[in-house]
Design a protein around this motif. Structure first.
Motif, PDB file in Angstrom:
ATOM      1  N   CYS A  67      -6.096   1.198   5.520  1.00 23.99           N
ATOM      2  CA  CYS A  67      -6.767   2.398   4.985  1.00 23.99           C
ATOM      3  C   CYS A  67      -7.832   2.062   3.937  1.00 23.99           C
ATOM      4  O   CYS A  67      -8.486   2.949   3.415  1.00 23.99           O
ATOM      5  CB  CYS A  67      -5.745   3.378   4.414  1.00 23.99           C
ATOM      6  N   CYS A  84       0.051   3.785   2.965  1.00 27.34           N
ATOM      7  CA  CYS A  84       0.517   3.394   4.309  1.00 27.34           C
ATOM      8  C   CYS A  84       1.995   3.021   4.313  1.00 27.34           C
ATOM      9  O   CYS A  84       2.590   2.856   5.365  1.00 27.34           O
ATOM     10  CB  CYS A  84      -0.311   2.226   4.835  1.00 27.34           C
ATOM     11  N   CYS A  86       0.866  -1.181   0.000  1.00 28.86           N
ATOM     12  CA  CYS A  86       0.000   0.000   0.000  1.00 28.86           C
ATOM     13  C   CYS A  86       0.895   1.221   0.000  1.00 28.86           C
ATOM     14  O   CYS A  86       1.651   1.437   0.963  1.00 28.86           O
ATOM     15  CB  CYS A  86      -0.925   0.016   1.220  1.00 28.86           C
ATOM     16  N   CYS A 141      -6.028  -2.493   1.168  1.00 33.90           N
ATOM     17  CA  CYS A 141      -5.165  -2.313   2.341  1.00 33.90           C
ATOM     18  C   CYS A 141      -6.006  -2.499   3.609  1.00 33.90           C
ATOM     19  O   CYS A 141      -7.043  -1.865   3.752  1.00 33.90           O
ATOM     20  CB  CYS A 141      -4.547  -0.929   2.326  1.00 33.90           C
TER      21      CYS A 141
HETATM   22 ZN   LIG Z   1      -3.077   1.583   3.350  1.00 29.94          ZN
END
Ligand SMILES: [Zn+2]
Lengths: 153, 386
Positions: free
Chosen positions: A64, A50, A47, A61
């Protein structure tokens, strides 16, 4: 309380339910297992928001919920973060007890991969020890295409 | 239309390893009858029912309907909720939501299990992902053992520390006529019991139990008419970590930390160790009694064992934990979380008899599920000011 069973003739109806399933591995896991089977490579999903690499891989993810993920191949080497030695046999266990279960954090990934340790005595396993994947000779696109992890050479 | 809500009555069976004398409905009926008696209510007073048990344990899927002869739910709104180990706590939270929303005034909550009817290790294994985790892993104990190993590596705890928790809970169970296992054990006996999965010995873990528990919740419109000492719900919460066994931070129960923080903040509790008077912790094995009280914020990380050894969590100590004997003494899984809730309520209501902790203002009850999720309830003697 102590005599609740007095005079009771317990009648039991014995029965069994056979419940076969076939689970579709899904898009994300399929991509992982095909690469594992055909190329003996381990891959995770990255991701970018992140800045974390997840193994097992996921379509979104887990932190998030972004669907903007990117596949990355990692080296089949990692560190034991938790383990136990199971001494008692259960029917569902993949091999004979004692079995060493371990959480292995593959280098560069965020989460642990659950697997079995071998080529090591139960008493010699330590959290923090370095391990490597031993790939199976015959591979069928399951998690046991990694036959087990063993101390890194 | 939101209402404050309180527990106004509780009931449980005398839990046993197996109850060949009753079927599931009859088992449920014992707990429900006792709860109605405790609240001095009849089935007519109940507006809705929430019931829960473990998936696959009895092989009955339509428990909401099947159980009505036991629960009294004929032609009433009945819902089933099942969330694995936390089921008993989640149904209490679900019941709270129904009452606190103002939609229902009096709700009956029922958790039950006949663990003796099936292969529970096989059923529990279905909690793990079939593609990634289940081929490798089996049963409930291995994950707990991995947690304990990781905690030991990080903080230097020993299996004696774990055993001390087991000794405490098994001693407390002597005060609880409802507990299944009521036999005192010594540290040496725990350590000498068979090793199941390093570092967990047989006497470190919970048994399998047949049992049921029922709790009645009422809104502020009727709670104080039903009982002079309602147990007010001050806050509820739950958190799930992400999907796979390897995702958790082994050695820390992050879901507990987040849940506790949220609830204590809402209730204005700044020093949980001093402001909470008793905890009924869903503690399926001994080491959790050390690790999870750190995550709850009772003591700092790494200080759990020292706190346990000080005697602070024993009966008569600063903050008694599991006066009932806890999950280690009794574990009808679908009821287990609700028993924690009922026992905490009994402490607040002053109805805990031989296991009563004096002057309880706040109590905490929790639920735990196998892939590291947490449910939690804060109970209080006073009506919350929000
Ligand atoms: Zn993420």
């Amino acid at each position: 309380m102590s005599n609740v069973f007095k005079g009771v003739e317990p009648l039991v109806v014995k029965s069994k339910i056979s419940v076969p399933y076939h689970w579709w591995a899904g898009e994300t896991a399929s991509a992982f297992f095909i690469k594992l089977r055909d190329e003996q490579k381990i891959s995770g999903t990255w991701c970018a928001a992140c800045k974390k690499l997840f193994l097992p891989p996921r379509k979104t993810c887990p932190l998030c919920f972004s669907a903007q993920i990117e596949w990355k191949t990692v080296q089949p080497v990692g560190t034991v973060t938790a383990f136990t030695v199971v001494r008692r046999q259960l029917a569902a266990m993949p091999r004979k007890a004692p079995v060493i279960y371990a959480m292995i954090k593959i280098d560069g990934t965020e989460t642990g991969l659950l697997h079995i340790l071998d080529e090591v005595k139960p008493g010699d396993v330590k959290i923090g020890m370095r391990v490597e994947a031993k790939f199976a000779e015959v591979r069928k696109a399951t998690i046991f295409d990694i036959e087990y992890f063993r101390p890194a050479r | 239309m939101a209402k404050r809500a309180a527990i106004v009555g509780t009931g449980q069976t005398f839990h046993k390893s197996h109850r060949p004398d009753v079927n599931g409905q009859e088992l449920i009926n014992e707990a429900v009858s006792r709860a109605l008696l405790d609240a001095n209510l009849t089935m007519k007073d109940i507006d809705a029912i929430i019931i829960g048990n473990m998936d696959h344990f009895e092989g009955i899927n339509y428990v909401d309907c099947w159980s009505v002869d036991g629960s009294g739910g004929t032609m009433k709104p009945v819902m089933k909720i099942t969330t694995g180990g936390t089921t008993g706590c989640t149904i209490a939270i679900g019941g709270y939501h129904l009452v606190a929303s103002g939609m229902f005034d009096k709700v009956l909550i029922v958790g039950w299990e006949k663990n003796s009817e099936s292969d529970t290790s096989g059923a529990i294994t279905t909690a793990f992902d079939p593609i990634w985790d289940r081929l490798v892993f089996a049963g409930a104990i291995s994950g707990l053992a991995a947690e304990a190993q990781a905690y030991i590596a990080r903080y230097g705890a020993t299996d004696r520390d774990g055993a001390r928790v087991s000794v405490r809970d098994r001693k407390h169970a002597l005060n609880n006529p409802h507990a299944q296992l009521r036999k005192e054990v010594s540290l040496e006996e725990v350590l000498a019991s068979p090793m199941l999965a390093d570092p967990i010995h047989l006497l470190d873990v919970c048994p399998r139990t047949d049992g049921a528990c029922a709790v009645i919740m009422a809104s502020e419109d009727s709670a104080e008419k039903i009982t002079k000492t309602p147990d007010w719900i001050w806050g509820t919460g739950n958190r799930h970590p992400y999907a796979y066994l390897g995702d958790a931070d082994y050695g820390r129960l992050t879901s507990m930390e987040r849940t506790a923080k949220e609830i204590f903040k809402k209730a204005g509790i700044k020093e949980p160790r001093k402001e909470i008077n008793v905890i009924e912790l869903y503690q399926p094995y001994s080491f959790a009694g050390i690790i999870w009280i750190e995550d709850m914020g009772i003591v700092p990380p790494g200080k759990g064992a020292e706190y346990i050894w000080s005697g602070a969590t024993d009966m008569g100590g600063e903050l008694p934990i599991n006066p009932s004997g806890g999950v280690i003494s009794c574990n009808p899984i679908g009821a287990t979380g609700l028993i924690r809730c009922a026992e905490a309520a009994m402490q607040v209501m002053g109805k805990a008899e031989g296991r009563q902790v004096p002057d309880v203002n706040h109590a905490v009850s929790t639920g735990f599920g196998g892939c590291w999720w947490t449910d939690m309830i804060l109970h209080g003697k006073k009506k919350p000011n929000y």
